[in-house]
Scaffold this motif. Structure first.
Motif, mmCIF file in Angstrom:
data_model
loop_
_atom_site.group_PDB
_atom_site.id
_atom_site.type_symbol
_atom_site.label_atom_id
_atom_site.label_comp_id
_atom_site.label_asym_id
_atom_site.label_seq_id
_atom_site.Cartn_x
_atom_site.Cartn_y
_atom_site.Cartn_z
ATOM 1 N N PRO A 43 -3.941 -11.440 10.227
ATOM 2 C CA PRO A 43 -4.310 -10.026 10.368
ATOM 3 C C PRO A 43 -3.181 -9.145 10.889
ATOM 4 N N ALA A 44 -2.394 -9.636 11.832
ATOM 5 C CA ALA A 44 -1.373 -8.796 12.462
ATOM 6 C C ALA A 44 -0.376 -8.240 11.452
ATOM 7 N N LYS A 45 -0.038 -9.015 10.429
ATOM 8 C CA LYS A 45 0.963 -8.524 9.479
ATOM 9 C C LYS A 45 0.413 -8.245 8.085
ATOM 10 N N MET A 46 -0.835 -8.593 7.820
ATOM 11 C CA MET A 46 -1.353 -8.418 6.459
ATOM 12 C C MET A 46 -2.460 -7.391 6.334
ATOM 13 N N LYS A 47 -3.183 -7.108 7.437
ATOM 14 C CA LYS A 47 -4.300 -6.178 7.337
ATOM 15 C C LYS A 47 -3.819 -4.791 6.909
ATOM 16 N N ASP A 48 -4.464 -4.255 5.848
ATOM 17 C CA ASP A 48 -4.155 -2.925 5.299
ATOM 18 C C ASP A 48 -2.700 -2.811 4.864
ATOM 19 N N ASN A 49 -2.070 -3.918 4.525
ATOM 20 C CA ASN A 49 -0.681 -3.916 4.067
ATOM 21 C C ASN A 49 -0.666 -4.298 2.585
ATOM 22 N N PRO A 50 -0.435 -3.333 1.690
ATOM 23 C CA PRO A 50 -0.512 -3.600 0.242
ATOM 24 C C PRO A 50 0.552 -4.558 -0.279
ATOM 25 N N VAL A 51 1.566 -4.852 0.547
ATOM 26 C CA VAL A 51 2.588 -5.813 0.121
ATOM 27 C C VAL A 51 1.965 -7.194 -0.062
ATOM 28 N N TRP A 52 0.931 -7.475 0.716
ATOM 29 C CA TRP A 52 0.275 -8.785 0.662
ATOM 30 C C TRP A 52 -0.934 -8.724 -0.257
ATOM 31 N N VAL A 53 -0.962 -9.576 -1.262
ATOM 32 C CA VAL A 53 -2.030 -9.603 -2.262
ATOM 33 C C VAL A 53 -2.872 -10.858 -2.070
ATOM 34 N N ASP A 54 -4.186 -10.674 -2.011
ATOM 35 C CA ASP A 54 -5.116 -11.795 -1.912
ATOM 36 C C ASP A 54 -5.101 -12.540 -3.245
ATOM 37 N N VAL A 55 -4.641 -13.789 -3.227
ATOM 38 C CA VAL A 55 -4.478 -14.556 -4.468
ATOM 39 C C VAL A 55 -5.819 -14.826 -5.134
ATOM 40 N N THR A 56 -6.832 -15.170 -4.360
ATOM 41 C CA THR A 56 -8.151 -15.424 -4.939
ATOM 42 C C THR A 56 -8.706 -14.162 -5.580
ATOM 43 N N ALA A 57 -8.557 -13.015 -4.909
ATOM 44 C CA ALA A 57 -9.029 -11.744 -5.484
ATOM 45 C C ALA A 57 -8.289 -11.424 -6.767
ATOM 46 N N LEU A 58 -7.010 -11.750 -6.826
ATOM 47 C CA LEU A 58 -6.222 -11.520 -8.037
ATOM 48 C C LEU A 58 -6.748 -12.355 -9.194
ATOM 49 N N PHE A 59 -7.027 -13.624 -8.941
ATOM 50 C CA PHE A 59 -7.557 -14.483 -10.009
ATOM 51 C C PHE A 59 -8.936 -14.006 -10.469
ATOM 52 N N GLN A 60 -9.766 -13.579 -9.535
ATOM 53 C CA GLN A 60 -11.126 -13.207 -9.896
ATOM 54 C C GLN A 60 -11.208 -11.818 -10.508
ATOM 55 N N GLY A 61 -10.383 -10.900 -10.040
ATOM 56 C CA GLY A 61 -10.433 -9.534 -10.554
ATOM 57 C C GLY A 61 -9.452 -9.251 -11.674
ATOM 58 N N GLY A 62 -8.493 -10.140 -11.862
ATOM 59 C CA GLY A 62 -7.495 -9.941 -12.899
ATOM 60 C C GLY A 62 -6.406 -8.979 -12.467
ATOM 61 N N LEU A 63 -5.415 -8.856 -13.326
ATOM 62 C CA LEU A 63 -4.263 -7.999 -13.013
ATOM 63 C C LEU A 63 -4.681 -6.555 -12.796
ATOM 64 N N GLY A 64 -5.684 -6.097 -13.554
ATOM 65 C CA GLY A 64 -6.112 -4.706 -13.447
ATOM 66 C C GLY A 64 -6.614 -4.319 -12.076
ATOM 67 N N SER A 65 -7.149 -5.295 -11.346
ATOM 68 C CA SER A 65 -7.691 -4.994 -10.014
ATOM 69 C C SER A 65 -6.605 -4.633 -9.016
ATOM 70 N N GLN A 66 -5.333 -4.921 -9.349
ATOM 71 C CA GLN A 66 -4.240 -4.692 -8.413
ATOM 72 C C GLN A 66 -3.327 -3.542 -8.828
ATOM 73 N N LEU A 67 -3.597 -2.944 -10.001
ATOM 74 C CA LEU A 67 -2.664 -1.944 -10.525
ATOM 75 C C LEU A 67 -2.566 -0.720 -9.638
ATOM 76 N N LEU A 68 -3.686 -0.244 -9.102
ATOM 77 C CA LEU A 68 -3.649 0.946 -8.251
ATOM 78 C C LEU A 68 -2.810 0.692 -7.007
ATOM 79 N N ALA A 69 -3.005 -0.453 -6.382
ATOM 80 C CA ALA A 69 -2.234 -0.780 -5.178
ATOM 81 C C ALA A 69 -0.749 -0.893 -5.506
ATOM 82 N N VAL A 70 -0.434 -1.488 -6.667
ATOM 83 C CA VAL A 70 0.964 -1.631 -7.077
ATOM 84 C C VAL A 70 1.598 -0.271 -7.309
ATOM 85 N N THR A 71 0.849 0.611 -7.973
ATOM 86 C CA THR A 71 1.366 1.961 -8.246
ATOM 87 C C THR A 71 1.677 2.698 -6.949
#
Length: 650
Positions: A119-147
């Motif tokens: 939590p200390a370094k990852m909470k609300d930090n878009p640099v860190w991507v939840d790998v399970t969420a990425l697999f389940q939501g697909g690439l599209g689920s992360q595009l807004l954060a990446v942008t």
């Protein structure tokens, strides 16, 4: 075959885990290292399955509903389980292990490293991507954060997307699967193949092999046994599957060797298992009621349980009278004091099982007496051992309970599970640790068993680090008899710090006298038969006396940091203040500050010992017994850090 196809086959039940396989043992570092290898495109090896008829398959978890062939994993369980758990967000149906190892894996878009959620370094930090969420939501689920993270930098945005896409494409990777097929591939043949392909890991034990054969005929055997182990664990007693199977074997065959179970029909095993579970619960209750051994920390002599279970089998599951009970407990106490079942387990067990069949309790006592050279006596020097791992620590606790030793402040006889605020039992150093360290005494001297007693938490806090000459005199004046009830020498000169060695010697004399008197009472019997709980209704779990683990930092610099490193890496928790024995003879070598009997990674690697103060003889004996020995918490922590680094880069 694509990884995604393998995971789909796990979902459908087409790929499953054979019942003889052990559970999931990977650590978080191995999970991180595995995904780092997948991300970089490194080789991850192939898989090996055993193709067999679904209706005959003995698998872990839910049984297949389809007809035809099922593929049982022989090599690849850890990798398939990791892929499934991280990509699906939950473990597969055959999972047995720590689920936290598979949850919270994150990927850093900038550094391209995998780490578990902090939590200390990852909470609300878009640099860190939840790998399970990425697999389940697909690439599209992360595009807004990446942008938003790329802040209009198209080249950086493309780089981030490419990195995420590389992760999602892991499921499209091809892996090779070899199959073991043919009607000639019996369970014995397949287990041999399994052991060969897993030669670098943990081979199946004799108990695993026996259980594999049993599960082939009765798939519910393992779940039934695990349920019993869970029930005992909830009551404060942790046992292993092999241990329970050893008890069942003794009850059914009167032999120690697991191979004897091969001739036992399934129906007989089912009946024998139920009888054994009831017998063990009955023994735990009676040991708690008669001897005060009411939690796992003081339950030594677990290797003697198959013999006691066998005796109960001869008497229909209960003791026929108080004499039999007390004389058996006389034998049981002496058996664990002298390490009767800690060495060549099957040899000693066979001798004792034959003795109990032919001569009952008297036969057991005769065999043990001959093994001890004709005497069964506790001597003062037997209490020289240090720490709570000594065999004589449970004896001290037992004496405290059966003699009704009094609390120093309240004068109330001590028992486990006392009610009220600050009334739980704690281990108390009669000569406080801080005072002894000030005067240059060693860790072994400070933690001598003869310096222990039991008090309520409230009394322990009140005493604190007061000088013995002061607080012992105060207690004797206010609560006469309380000190004597705890076998405290009453010569006040012995309460001086400078006379500490003489105090220990005098108290050892008193403890040995009390031990022999009580043991003789058990031997001579009978004692009035207490009302005993039923065989199946275990006494509810009570809080065990504080083991002092919070004080190890005082004794061993860096110990707290070591425990934190172990937890972060997902490695096994150690046994604290544990006696380490020669595996061939059962003779005690040393009491270790921390001990990993099955390796730092559960059931993988050689046993590890943390023993800050060892003599040359103890060190040589540990090395000859293939223990990996460390003499400081810092050195062991550096070893763990190196091990983690190898797992991540290997």
């Amino acid at each position: 075959m694509h990884i995604s196809q393998i995971l789909d086959k796990v979902d459908s039940g087409d790929i499953a885990l054979p019942e003889f396989q052990r559970g999931y043992v990977w650590t978080r570092d191995q999970v991180r290292g595995f995904f780092q290898s997948l991300y970089r495109g490194y080789p991850i090896g192939g898989f090996l399955t055993w193709s067999t008829k679904a209706e005959n398959a003995d698998i872990r978890g839910e049984k297949p509903t389809q007809d035809g062939t099922i593929h049982l994993l022989l090599d690849g369980q850890q990798r398939v389980t990791t892929l499934y758990g991280v990509t699906r967000g939950e473990p597969p149906r055959f999972f047995e292990g720590n689920t936290s190892t598979l949850t919270g894996l994150h990927f850093n878009l900038q550094t391209e490293v995998f780490e578990f959620y902090a939590p200390a370094k990852m909470k609300d930090n878009p640099v860190w991507v939840d790998v399970t969420a990425l697999f389940q939501g697909g690439l599209g689920s992360q595009l807004l954060a990446v942008t938003q993270l790329a802040a209009g930098d198209a080249e950086l945005q493309a780089s981030y997307i490419e990195r995420l896409n590389r992760i999602t494409q892991i499921k499209d990777r091809n892996v090779h699967i070899d199959e073991v097929t043919g009607d000639d591939k019996t369970i014995d043949v397949v287990v041999e193949i399994f052991n060969r392909v897993n030669s670098g890991g943990t081979k199946l034990s004799k108990g695993d092999l026996a259980l594999a054969a049993i599960c082939a005929a009765w798939p519910e055997a393992r779940p039934t046994m695990n349920q019993a182990l869970s029930t005992w664990s909830d009551a404060g007693f942790d046992f292993k599957l092999d241990w329970l199977l050893r008890n069942v074997n003794a009850v059914l065959t009167g032999e120690a060797q697991f191979s004897k179970l091969a001739d036992v029909p399934v129906s007989a095993f089912q009946t024998g298992l139920a009888e054994t579970i009831d017998a063990i619960s009955y023994l735990l209750n009676v040991l708690g009621g008669r001897l005060g051994l009411d939690h796992g920390r003081v339950l030594n002599g677990r290797g003697a349980f198959p013999v006691m279970s066998r005796l109960l089998h001869h008497h229909g599951g209960t003791f026929p009278d108080a004499m039999t009970r007390d004389r058996l407990f006389y034998w049981y106490i002496h058996s664990f004091l002298w390490g009767r079942h800690t060495g060549a387990t099957e040899t000693a067990l066979n001798q004792d099982l034959q003795a109990v069949d032919e001569g009952g309790v008297d036969g057991l006592i005769d065999v043990l007496r001959r093994n001890r050279g004709g005497h069964l006596v506790v001597r003062p020097d037997d209490f020289i051992g240090s720490s709570m791992g000594s065999r004589f620590y449970p004896l001290l606790y037992m004496l405290t309970r059966v003699y009704g030793a009094q609390d120093f402040v309240s004068g109330v006889p001590l028992r486990d599970g006392m009610l009220g605020r600050l009334s739980s039992l704690q281990v108390h150093h009669i000569f406080p640790k801080a005072r002894l360290y000030e005067h240059g005494y060693s860790r072994a001297e400070v933690n001598a068993v003869a310096n222990f007693c039991f008090l309520t938490q409230d009394t322990n806090l009140r005493v604190g680090a007061k000088k013995p000459i002061e607080y012992l005199a105060e207690i004797e004046n206010r609560m006469p008899g309380a000190l004597a009830s705890q076998w405290i020498p009453m010569d006040r000169e012995l309460w001086q710090i400078e006379n500490y060695p003489d105090f220990l010697a005098a108290r050892r004399e008193l403890l040995a006298q009390a031990a022999n008197e009580f043991l003789q009472t058990l031997h001579d019997g009978p004692s009035p038969m207490e009302l005993m709980p039923s065989a199946t209704a275990l006494i509810p779990k009570q809080p065990s006396p504080s083991d002092g683990s919070e004080d190890h930092e005082t004794d061993i610099p860096g110990f707290t940091a070591l425990l934190a490193a172990l937890e972060e890496a997902g490695l096994a928790k150690p046994e604290l203040d544990s006696e380490v024995c020669d595996p061939r003879t059962g003779a005690a070598i040393v009491v270790a500050a921390a001990y990993w009997p099955q390796g730092l990674q559960e059931e993988v690697g050689m046993p590890v010992v943390l023993a800050p103060d060892t003599t040359k003889e103890e060190q040589a004996a540990l090395e000859a017994s293939d223990y990996r020995v460390f003499h400081s918490a810092d050195s062991l922590r550096r070893f763990i850090d190196n091990l983690r680094s190898e797992q991540l880069t290997g």
